[in-house]
Every structure is written in C-alpha cells, then in structure tokens.
Design a protein around this motif. Structure first.
Motif, short mmCIF file in Angstrom:
data_model
loop_
_atom_site.label_atom_id
_atom_site.label_comp_id
_atom_site.label_asym_id
_atom_site.label_seq_id
_atom_site.Cartn_x
_atom_site.Cartn_y
_atom_site.Cartn_z
N ASN A 30 11.11 -11.40 -7.70
CA ASN A 30 10.68 -12.61 -8.41
C ASN A 30 11.84 -13.60 -8.49
OD1 ASN A 30 8.16 -11.48 -8.87
ND2 ASN A 30 8.66 -10.81 -10.93
N LYS A 31 13.07 -13.06 -8.58
CA LYS A 31 14.26 -13.91 -8.68
C LYS A 31 15.39 -13.26 -7.90
CE LYS A 31 17.09 -16.31 -12.09
NZ LYS A 31 17.33 -16.50 -13.54
N GLY A 32 15.95 -14.00 -6.95
CA GLY A 32 17.03 -13.50 -6.12
C GLY A 32 18.38 -13.57 -6.80
N SER A 33 19.39 -13.00 -6.16
CA SER A 33 20.74 -12.97 -6.72
C SER A 33 21.34 -14.37 -6.87
CB SER A 33 21.66 -12.09 -5.87
OG SER A 33 21.72 -12.59 -4.55
N ASP A 34 20.81 -15.34 -6.10
CA ASP A 34 21.29 -16.72 -6.21
C ASP A 34 20.45 -17.56 -7.16
OD1 ASP A 34 18.95 -17.05 -4.79
OD2 ASP A 34 19.87 -18.14 -3.11
N GLY A 35 19.48 -16.92 -7.84
CA GLY A 35 18.63 -17.62 -8.81
C GLY A 35 17.35 -18.19 -8.22
N ALA A 36 17.20 -18.14 -6.89
CA ALA A 36 15.98 -18.66 -6.25
C ALA A 36 14.80 -17.77 -6.64
CB ALA A 36 16.15 -18.70 -4.74
N LEU A 37 13.65 -18.40 -6.81
CA LEU A 37 12.45 -17.67 -7.20
C LEU A 37 11.65 -17.23 -5.99
CD1 LEU A 37 11.25 -19.95 -10.14
CD2 LEU A 37 12.64 -17.87 -10.26
N GLU A 41 15.13 -10.34 -0.12
CA GLU A 41 16.59 -10.29 -0.13
C GLU A 41 17.07 -9.03 0.57
OE1 GLU A 41 19.28 -10.09 -3.89
OE2 GLU A 41 18.78 -12.20 -3.54
N ASP A 59 9.99 -6.03 -7.53
CA ASP A 59 9.15 -6.66 -8.54
C ASP A 59 7.72 -6.59 -8.03
OD1 ASP A 59 11.35 -7.34 -10.18
OD2 ASP A 59 11.70 -9.18 -9.04
N HIS A 103 2.82 -15.50 -2.37
CA HIS A 103 3.86 -16.48 -2.68
C HIS A 103 4.37 -17.24 -1.46
CE1 HIS A 103 4.02 -13.35 -5.90
NE2 HIS A 103 3.76 -14.45 -6.59
#
Length: 153
Positions: A30-37, A41, A59, A103
């Motif tokens: 839902n949310k990657g390590s760089d904050g992207a939704l 990864e 997720d 998504h």
C-alpha cells in the motif's frame, strides 16, 4: 580412488549450485519505502531465463498479472488472485509488464526484464492508463540507463 570420486562429486555439486535458478521476492504494498502509494517493490527487476519471481501480497487487496501485449512472444500470461502470493517462473527473454488490477490506474505496475529483451519497442508501444503511463516511463528510463535491480547477481 575414493578421494578422486569425492572431488568429482564436489565439483559437480558446485557447478549445479551455480546453475540453479534464482527466486526473488517482489512485494505488493500500500505504501513503498519511498512513501509512494500502491507499489511493487522493487518495481524494476532483471532476471535470467528460468528464474522465479514471487509476488508477495504483503498488504492485502493486491494481485500481480501480466499486461496484455507487454510480454515477449511465446510467454505465458498469468493473473494471480487478489490478496494472494503468486510465484512465476520466467522462461522467455524479454520485457514483461506487470500490474495490480485493482490499482493499475493509480500506477501500481512493475517491469520484469528477462535476459536480453528483444521486445523493448513492442513493450513501450503498449498504451497505459492513468498514472501507470508515468510509472512505466520512469521504469523504461531506469532500465535504459542500467539502473535495474538484479536478482541475486
């Protein structure tokens, strides 16, 4: 004589281990390590023919499936179930576009490069929807500049 047999067996075992296919993990998040939704990864992976990628539903609510037209000729189409892990063995060299169906419009896509791809232009020509178009532009740029995550190599 016994020592020679043991040495030969050890050499064969070592060669077999080196030739073994690799399995790597790509997480669906839902949310990657760089904050992207809504991301895979890593989103760009280079493997060799015969390697396996396990798409892990870290997720829930995600799946991994091929994008029509964005895979090499003769490659097997796949579609994992929503919320479940799916392992895929990549045999045919080329570029594979992968999406999370729920998504996709939000840009949840990935690119798998197997061996030396012969379908780069074909893969680039496949029209994409929504944010997926931007994400693929970034993935193609990374691949062409050599910034690709290599599977255990």
């Amino acid at each position: 004589m016994r020592k020679k047999i043991l040495l030969a067996a050890a050499a064969i075992l070592a060669m077999t281990s080196l030739a073994a296919a690799t399995e790597i993990e790509v997480r669906m998040l839902n949310k990657g390590s760089d904050g992207a939704l809504m991301v895979f990864e890593p989103a760009l992976v280079k493997v060799e023919p015969g390697d396996t990628i396990k798409f892990v539903a870290t997720d829930k609510g995600h799946n991994a499936e091929t994008i029509k037209g964005m895979l090499p000729d003769g490659a097997t189409v796949f579609a994992g179930k929503n919320g479940e892990d799916v392992s895929v063995k990549f045999e045919q060299p080329g570029i594979y576009g992968i999406k999370c169906m729920p998504h996709y419009g939000m840009g949840m896509v990935a690119m798998v490069v197997v061996g030396t791809p012969g379908n780069l232009d074909q893969a680039k020509a496949v029209p994409q929807a929504g944010k997926a178009k931007q994400v693929f532009a970034t993935l193609f740029a990374k691949f062409e500049s050599g910034k690709t995550a290599e599977a255990g190599r």
